[in-house]
Design an enzyme around this catalytic site. Structure first.
Site, PDB file in Angstrom:
ATOM      1  N   GLU A 166       0.843  -1.193   0.000  1.00  0.00           N
ATOM      2  CA  GLU A 166       0.000   0.000   0.000  1.00  0.00           C
ATOM      3  C   GLU A 166       0.883   1.250   0.000  1.00  0.00           C
ATOM      4  O   GLU A 166       1.907   1.321   0.671  1.00  0.00           O
ATOM      5  CB  GLU A 166      -0.900   0.005   1.236  1.00  0.00           C
ATOM      6  N   LYS A 189     -10.023   1.455  -2.514  1.00  0.00           N
ATOM      7  CA  LYS A 189     -10.246   1.028  -1.129  1.00  0.00           C
ATOM      8  C   LYS A 189     -11.684   1.326  -0.713  1.00  0.00           C
ATOM      9  O   LYS A 189     -12.141   2.466  -0.745  1.00  0.00           O
ATOM     10  CB  LYS A 189      -9.260   1.752  -0.216  1.00  0.00           C
ATOM     11  N   CYS A 206      -5.727  -3.050   2.771  1.00  0.00           N
ATOM     12  CA  CYS A 206      -5.515  -2.748   4.182  1.00  0.00           C
ATOM     13  C   CYS A 206      -6.783  -2.920   5.027  1.00  0.00           C
ATOM     14  O   CYS A 206      -7.161  -4.024   5.369  1.00  0.00           O
ATOM     15  CB  CYS A 206      -4.922  -1.348   4.322  1.00  0.00           C
TER      16      CYS A 206
END
Length: 296
Positions: free
Chosen positions: A63, A133, A174
């Site tokens: 990331e 995301k 994440c």
């Protein structure tokens, strides 16, 4: 181009970093990331070629590999996808190395919005998938860490899977790792591997990084790969590191420490069906009482 290319339709711990079993070879690159974007990208490209030399078919980056991680950096480092310089470099590296590149994440600019975005490139340099995301990292742990991505970033709204060399792969970023429903939907789409570029911190990393990877692998009986930046103790946001690979039995097969390094492993994809056949939870779910559905 601002349109999402989402869903491009698609036993134990070993100290050694290379696992010699039959399967699909991947490389997880734990990069050192600093303030120099060009240097970050050049380092990523170099490591992609090194991973190819080790036999990798798929190479994954962490990331925010081209920029420091932090809300104050996202606007400054943002680029359009797929026309930005970082995307062009990833496309070229994938084509020259002849590997699939899961391009970690970059801050993406689309109109007046910013996203935390993962791009995926096939062995010819073609954009296979683009994942924004979905779950923004907004947490407040008193005296430990407060971070609110939503102050700057917008959330994506698509489940992202793709296929490469006959393997169906799902992408999360994440904080997406914390949401089992998302992993379940990717598994329902046929995924044998989930890849999560992430940057857990020094508070949540020791507690939950490995735990969540093993949970998702156990829940969905598939391979899970986590790819973190290396730890920089002088950074404003200090990443935990410990990029990891978990098998469908939920065993931590291999992992790195906090330093820059590459984990190369061969995934035995036959384990997916082995586990699912021996513990058939997929056909034992009481979908007459509960279910997880894709609303898009």
């Amino acid at each position: 181009m601002c349109e999402s290319a989402t869903d491009a339709v698609h036993p134990r711990f070993f100290k050694k970093r290379e696992i010699h079993v039959k399967g699909f070879k991947i490389a997880l690159i734990q990069l050192a990331v600093g303030p120099d974007k060009a240097k970050n990208v050049a380092s990523a490209v170099s490591e992609i070629h090194k991973a190819k030399d080790k036999g990798a078919q798929l190479v994954a980056l962490p990331e925010c590999f081209n920029s420091p991680y932090g809300t104050k950096y996202f606007d400054e480092y943002a680029e359009e996808v797929p026309s930005g310089a970082t995307c062009r470099a990833l496309s070229k590296a994938a084509a020259e190395a002849g590997v699939c590149v899961v391009g970690g994440t970059v801050p993406e600019r689309c109109g007046d919005k910013l996203y935390n975005t993962c791009t995926v490139w096939d062995g010819s340099g073609k954009l296979l998938a683009q994942h924004r995301k979905m779950h923004l990292f907004d947490i407040d742990i008193p005296n430990k860490i407060t971070f609110k991505e939503s102050e700057v970033l917008s959330a994506g709204d698509q489940i992202t899977t793709f296929e490469y060399q006959g393997v169906k792969i799902g992408i999360g970023i994440c904080y997406d790792l914390r949401f089992p429903e998302m992993a379940h939907l990717m598994a329902k789409q046929g995924c044998s591997l989930l890849v999560y570029p992430g940057a857990f911190n020094m508070t949540t990393g020791p507690k939950h990084w490995e735990l969540l990877a093993r949970a998702r692998a156990n829940d969905e009986q598939l391979w899970v790969a986590l790819v973190s930046p290396a730890r920089d103790p002088d950074a404003g946001y200090v990443a935990w590191g410990h990029s990891a690979l978990v098998d469908p039995w939920a065993n931590l097969v291999a992992h790195l420490d906090h330093r820059p390094d590459t984990l190369v492993a061969d995934l035995d994809l036959s384990l997916v069906e082995e586990v699912r056949k021996q513990i058939p939870i997929r056909v034992q779910r009481r979908t007459d009482i509960y279910d997880t559905i894709h609303k898009k």
